[in-house]
Design an enzyme around this catalytic site. Structure first.
Site, mmCIF file in Angstrom:
data_model
loop_
_atom_site.group_PDB
_atom_site.id
_atom_site.type_symbol
_atom_site.label_atom_id
_atom_site.label_comp_id
_atom_site.label_asym_id
_atom_site.label_seq_id
_atom_site.Cartn_x
_atom_site.Cartn_y
_atom_site.Cartn_z
ATOM 1 N N GLY A 77 -5.007 -7.435 -0.048
ATOM 2 C CA GLY A 77 -6.104 -7.310 -1.008
ATOM 3 C C GLY A 77 -5.831 -8.153 -2.249
ATOM 4 N N ILE A 167 -7.961 -5.651 10.952
ATOM 5 C CA ILE A 167 -7.392 -4.299 11.063
ATOM 6 C C ILE A 167 -8.319 -3.413 11.907
ATOM 7 C CG2 ILE A 167 -6.616 -2.262 9.767
ATOM 8 C CD1 ILE A 167 -5.923 -4.195 7.437
ATOM 9 N N ARG A 262 -9.635 0.881 0.689
ATOM 10 C CA ARG A 262 -9.532 1.083 -0.753
ATOM 11 C C ARG A 262 -10.276 2.362 -1.104
ATOM 12 N NH1 ARG A 262 -5.852 -1.767 -0.560
ATOM 13 N NH2 ARG A 262 -5.618 -3.856 -1.401
ATOM 14 N N HIS A 311 -1.164 6.047 -0.024
ATOM 15 C CA HIS A 311 -1.333 4.608 0.217
ATOM 16 C C HIS A 311 -0.090 4.011 0.900
ATOM 17 C CE1 HIS A 311 -3.487 0.775 -1.385
ATOM 18 N NE2 HIS A 311 -2.889 0.531 -0.223
ATOM 19 N N SER A 314 0.795 0.246 4.995
ATOM 20 C CA SER A 314 1.668 -0.866 5.401
ATOM 21 C C SER A 314 3.149 -0.509 5.252
ATOM 22 C CB SER A 314 1.344 -2.115 4.577
ATOM 23 O OG SER A 314 1.615 -1.878 3.211
#
Ligand code: 8YV
Length: 351
Positions: A77, A167, A262, A311, A314
């Site tokens: 992002g 994704i 997000r 979050h 990843s």
């Protein structure tokens, strides 16, 4: 460099290119770099490696001055970077696409399973010590089944995607292994409820559907037919609160929402109300509006069937190392005036 990026990535900067005399300033505390520190050290720098938490805006670029050649962000992002302002100054922007696709697809499937299988409720019951006295019946803790494989062969479920990029497709490939091959999606750049507020019936799926035969539908149609609605699109003015009251009103009461993109794509208050009122069955969120400032009394924490993770989409050793090393290589290439391995195409911002 605004965080500890690990030994491997640091080595790339310190050793790999001996022709470049790299002088590093590193903010290695495990929290966002202080803005003052950043503005002080960016002055006269040739490049900067940042995280999502560091804003690169006009003030930052003014502080940097004309020496700045490259901004390398350890993220896919780029909404924390004023990209047009970089383009105007001829500064390159590196980012880390692809290397995190598989990890985020993994967590998307995990959240879909957790939300459909009532994991938040189950975990609370165990953690609070209520399990021994919990009023169990054969239907307690039950949720809708994602897998449509044998032995029970329930009717096929439909996976819906807001944004069907790298994704999204990687997530759909995993779902196919669960027998969940009926995929529909709405484009994150053009979909809007305002332009087409009424759901249509679905066009027929091909006889052997695959992630590549996913069908593009309107946002309203997507909401009405999805059993799992994956939100996997960038945050833009167009996608802000794309999951709102109106969209949630169209969803099935057995459906779940998964957001690994997000937080601001989902209106938290609308989602909390939808969960409370049983408009949808559950939610699995890796990201939340306003994160990480989620208070204990946040409306979504009051809803029983809402899994929230901090979050970590990843956050595998392998992926974070791949992101850090790619960000380091992007930085180095920028310092050397070479093309970046993964650079944002700045030409689209120049006019
Ligand atoms: C990370 C992400 O949390 O890459 C992104 O855009 O949101 C996540 O992969 C983060 O970028 C790590 O800096």
């Amino acid at each position: 460099i605004t965080r500890d990026i690990g030994e491997k990535a640091l080595k790339i900067l310190e050793q790999e290119r001996s022709d470049l005399n790299v002088y590093l300033q590193i903010w290695s505390e495990p929290r966002p770099a202080d803005r003052d520190w950043l503005l002080r050290h960016i002055e006269g720098a040739s490049g900067v490696l940042i995280m999502l938490s560091e804003k690169v805006d006009e003030e930052f670029l003014e502080a940097a001055g004309p020496s700045l050649k490259v901004v390398s962000t350890m993220s896919v992002g780029c909404e924390h970077v004023n990209v047009p302002a970089l383009a105007k100054r001829g500064i390159k922007l590196g980012y880390t696409p692809d290397v995190l696709t598989e990890a985020v697809a993994d967590i998307s499937v995990m959240l879909a399973l957790m939300a459909t299988r009532n994991a938040a409720v189950g975990m609370k019951v165990v953690a609070s010590g209520e399990w021994p006295t919990y009023p169990w019946s054969p239907f307690s803790f039950c949720g809708p089944q994602l897998s449509t494989l044998s032995p029970s062969k329930p009717s096929p479920k439909i996976a819906g995607f807001i944004g069907y990029g790298r994704i999204g497709r990687a997530t759909a490939r995993r779902l196919a292994a669960f027998g969940l091959a009926h995929v529909i999606y709405a484009s994150s750049t053009s979909a809007s409820l305002a332009s087409s507020p009424t759901p249509d019936s679905l066009p027929p799926f091909p006889p052997n559907p695959t992630p590549d035969t996913a069908i593009e539908v309107s946002l309203a149609t997507l909401a009405a037919h999805s059993d799992v609605l994956f939100v996997l699109a960038p945050h833009t003015p167009q996608t802000h609160h794309i999951v709102n009251n109106e969209l949630l009103d169209l969803m099935k009461p057995t459906a779940v929402v998964v957001n690994a993109a997000r937080g601001s794509l989902v209106d938290s208050d609308a989602l909390a109300a939808a969960l409370r009122e049983g408009k949808i069955f559950g939610a699995g969120l890796d990201v939340v509006e306003g994160e990480p400032f989620i208070e204990k009394d946040h409306p979504l924490l009051k809803e029983s069937n809402c899994v929230i993770l901090p979050h970590v989409g990843s956050a595998t050793f392998e992926t974070r190392e791949a992101m850090a090393t790619l960000a380091a290589r992007n930085l180095l290439s920028g310092l050397l005036d070479e093309p970046l391995e993964a650079g944002v195409d700045m030409s689209q911002y120049l006019n």
